[in-house]
Design an enzyme around this catalytic site. Structure first.
Site, PDB file in Angstrom:
ATOM      1  N   TYR A 169       0.804  -1.211   0.000  1.00  0.00           N
ATOM      2  CA  TYR A 169       0.000   0.000   0.000  1.00  0.00           C
ATOM      3  C   TYR A 169       0.841   1.268   0.000  1.00  0.00           C
ATOM      4  O   TYR A 169       0.420   2.291  -0.542  1.00  0.00           O
ATOM      5  CB  TYR A 169      -0.932   0.030   1.220  1.00  0.00           C
ATOM      6  CG  TYR A 169      -2.219  -0.734   1.052  1.00  0.00           C
ATOM      7  CD1 TYR A 169      -2.215  -2.115   0.881  1.00  0.00           C
ATOM      8  CD2 TYR A 169      -3.442  -0.077   1.079  1.00  0.00           C
ATOM      9  CE1 TYR A 169      -3.399  -2.819   0.744  1.00  0.00           C
ATOM     10  CE2 TYR A 169      -4.628  -0.772   0.944  1.00  0.00           C
ATOM     11  CZ  TYR A 169      -4.598  -2.138   0.768  1.00  0.00           C
ATOM     12  OH  TYR A 169      -5.775  -2.827   0.629  1.00  0.00           O
ATOM     13  N   LYS A 221       3.623 -15.282   3.637  1.00  0.00           N
ATOM     14  CA  LYS A 221       3.938 -16.076   2.441  1.00  0.00           C
ATOM     15  C   LYS A 221       5.460 -16.286   2.450  1.00  0.00           C
ATOM     16  O   LYS A 221       6.183 -15.912   1.520  1.00  0.00           O
ATOM     17  CB  LYS A 221       3.453 -15.326   1.181  1.00  0.00           C
ATOM     18  CG  LYS A 221       3.534 -16.126  -0.090  1.00  0.00           C
ATOM     19  CD  LYS A 221       2.500 -17.248  -0.195  1.00  0.00           C
ATOM     20  CE  LYS A 221       2.737 -18.069  -1.460  1.00  0.00           C
ATOM     21  NZ  LYS A 221       1.887 -19.273  -1.524  1.00  0.00           N
ATOM     22  N   ASP A 230      -2.269 -18.591   1.516  1.00  0.00           N
ATOM     23  CA  ASP A 230      -3.185 -19.403   0.691  1.00  0.00           C
ATOM     24  C   ASP A 230      -3.859 -20.465   1.553  1.00  0.00           C
ATOM     25  O   ASP A 230      -5.073 -20.679   1.491  1.00  0.00           O
ATOM     26  CB  ASP A 230      -2.457 -20.021  -0.523  1.00  0.00           C
ATOM     27  CG  ASP A 230      -1.124 -20.667  -0.191  1.00  0.00           C
ATOM     28  OD1 ASP A 230      -0.669 -20.557   0.970  1.00  0.00           O
ATOM     29  OD2 ASP A 230      -0.530 -21.290  -1.091  1.00  0.00           O
ATOM     30  N   ASP A 236      -6.317  -7.092   4.191  1.00  0.00           N
ATOM     31  CA  ASP A 236      -7.428  -6.518   3.426  1.00  0.00           C
ATOM     32  C   ASP A 236      -8.282  -7.648   2.844  1.00  0.00           C
ATOM     33  O   ASP A 236      -9.506  -7.644   2.947  1.00  0.00           O
ATOM     34  CB  ASP A 236      -6.865  -5.632   2.307  1.00  0.00           C
ATOM     35  CG  ASP A 236      -7.968  -5.031   1.459  1.00  0.00           C
ATOM     36  OD1 ASP A 236      -8.958  -4.542   2.029  1.00  0.00           O
ATOM     37  OD2 ASP A 236      -7.854  -5.064   0.216  1.00  0.00           O
ATOM     38  N   ASP A 281     -12.274  -9.276   4.331  1.00  0.00           N
ATOM     39  CA  ASP A 281     -13.513  -9.401   3.550  1.00  0.00           C
ATOM     40  C   ASP A 281     -13.997 -10.852   3.557  1.00  0.00           C
ATOM     41  O   ASP A 281     -15.189 -11.128   3.661  1.00  0.00           O
ATOM     42  CB  ASP A 281     -13.300  -8.955   2.089  1.00  0.00           C
ATOM     43  CG  ASP A 281     -13.528  -7.457   1.894  1.00  0.00           C
ATOM     44  OD1 ASP A 281     -13.246  -6.691   2.833  1.00  0.00           O
ATOM     45  OD2 ASP A 281     -13.980  -7.055   0.803  1.00  0.00           O
TER      46      ASP A 281
HETATM   47  C1  IPM Z   1     -10.496  -1.490   3.566  1.00  0.00           C
HETATM   48  C2  IPM Z   1     -10.661  -0.934   2.187  1.00  0.00           C
HETATM   49  C3  IPM Z   1      -9.516   0.041   1.910  1.00  0.00           C
HETATM   50  C4  IPM Z   1      -8.217  -0.749   1.993  1.00  0.00           C
HETATM   51  C5  IPM Z   1      -9.628   0.802   0.575  1.00  0.00           C
HETATM   52  C6  IPM Z   1     -10.934   1.560   0.473  1.00  0.00           C
HETATM   53  C7  IPM Z   1      -8.462   1.717   0.356  1.00  0.00           C
HETATM   54  O1  IPM Z   1     -10.740  -1.957   1.255  1.00  0.00           O
HETATM   55  O2  IPM Z   1     -10.452  -0.696   4.529  1.00  0.00           O
HETATM   56  O3  IPM Z   1     -10.400  -2.710   3.694  1.00  0.00           O
HETATM   57  O4  IPM Z   1      -7.829  -1.405   1.011  1.00  0.00           O
HETATM   58  O5  IPM Z   1      -7.583  -0.724   3.053  1.00  0.00           O
HETATM   59 MG    MG Z   2     -10.823  -3.891   2.101  1.00  0.00          MG
END
Ligand code: IPM
Ligand code: MG
Length: 367
Positions: A141, A191, A223, A247, A251
């Site tokens: 990032y 990794k 993985d 990240d 999710d």
């Molecule tokens: C999160 C989001 C952010 C990230 C984006 C919006 C920059 O996906 O907070 O997980 O990748 O950190």
């Molecule tokens: Mg995210």
């Protein structure tokens, strides 16, 4: 206590969900006798539209001068073709960096009432309670150099993953400290079979673990961790990982517990913490009044806990959310079959009602 906050509603469903979260904070302030002082500022696409800067100076100034920040979401398809520094996301990334928020905590909890909302079998997901600790200011990032160079047709893009020992050590300590208050397990995800960053990561995390003899540390490649997360989510306690892996896995954890709409987060470590739902701006459903406000509402619980040490108030919000779910309310992302969806504002109203009930119960007991 004075709760001096900056609210950054941002883009998409951000304003709708932070609107409900603020109403819940107002109810908490009233019930527990705190004073709420709010300033609202622009970030992301909303700020780009207003002043062509995704993190305007007055927004940053407001954040730095408050005790905590509540953020909705950033991101809008209108800016997809803009260069990186003029995208909504750049505002959020700069905010994290300016506030020194290197530790991103993302709890993924299976609420008992929602066992049937997971795409996984209820017996697999029941009891899942994971704390993802994502490093937030390093890796791909922020690594330099980064560029797209060359002439169209033969351009080359570069991103750099870098991690220093001190950056690894400080996030590892956050994970171990959290594990001490939980089930004393840290799984570090990397990794290391391919990446130097991960080899250093593993070495430093292992070294830190020596200071926490009560905590059981294990390591897993990313993985394999992705697979285990769906195969046996309830085995996870604290999951420690670098920025990009965190990240992605957070999710995924949202999907495992039923919906990303439930996930809250805290970005801490610097002078001012940022609290935001994990779900993002969801432009496709923005403005329809159907977004799930629970991620934002649960983020206010994290805000009260981590920035103000108001544990009772935080627990009151979390218990209120559980109660509302137990009574059968479901925002649209959590409905199945012919279940009726509860709107964003009605979910908020029901959480506030439960907050008031729980707070007056608590007062009666302590009287
Ligand atoms: C999160 C989001 C952010 C990230 C984006 C919006 C920059 O996906 O907070 O997980 O990748 O950190
Ligand atoms: Mg995210």
């Amino acid at each position: 206590m004075l709760l001096n906050l900056t609210i950054l509603p941002g883009d998409g469903i951000g304003p709708e969900v932070t609107g409900q979260a603020v109403l819940v904070l107002r109810a908490i302030a009233e019930e527990f006798g705190h004073q709420l002082q709010l300033q609202h500022k622009n970030i992301g696409g909303a700020a780009l539209a207003a002043v062509s800067d995704p993190l305007p100076p007055d927004t940053l100034q407001a954040c730095l001068s408050s005790s905590a920040v509540l953020l909705g979401a950033v991101g809008s398809p209108a800016y997809d073709h803009y260069p990186g520094h003029l995208r909504p996301e750049a505002g959020l990334l700069r905010l994290r960096r300016e506030l020194g928020a290197y530790a991103n905590l993302r709890p993924a909890i299976c609420f008992p009432a929602l066992e049937d909302c997971s795409p996984l079998r209820a017996d697999l997901v029941r009891g899942t309670d994971i704390m993802i600790v994502r490093e937030l200011l390093g890796g791909l990032y922020f690594g330099e150099p980064r560029s797209i160079e060359g002439i169209p047709g033969s351009r080359v893009a570069t991103n750099t993953m870098t991690y220093g020992e001190s950056a690894i050590e400080r996030i590892a300590r956050i994970a171990f400290d959290l594990a001490m208050k939980r089930r004393q397990k840290v799984l570090s995800v990397d990794k290391a079979n391919v990446l130097e960053c991960s080899r250093l990561w593993r070495e430093v995390v292992t070294r830190c673990a020596k200071d926490y003899p009560g905590v059981q540390l294990s390591h897993m490649y990313v993985d394999s961790a992705a697979m285990s997360l769906v195969q046996r989510p309830k085995d996870f306690d604290v999951l420690l990982t670098e920025n990009m892996f965190g990240d992605i896995l957070s999710d995924q954890a949202g999907g495992v517990v039923g919906s990303l709409g439930l996930l809250a987060s805290a970005s801490i470590g610097g002078p001012v913490g940022v609290y935001e739902p994990v779900h993002g701006s969801a432009p496709d459903i923005a403005g329809k009044g159907i977004a799930n406000p629970l991620g934002a509402i649960l983020s206010t619980a994290m805000l009260l806990r981590h920035s103000f040490q108001l544990e009772r108030e935080a627990a009151c919000i979390e218990n209120a959310v559980s109660a509302v779910l137990n009574r059968g309310s479901r925002p649209a992302d959590l409905t199945r079959d012919n279940q009726k969806a509860t709107t964003t504002s009605e979910m908020g109203r029901r959480v506030i009602e439960a907050v008031k009930e729980l707070a007056s119960d608590a007062k009666r007991k302590s009287a």
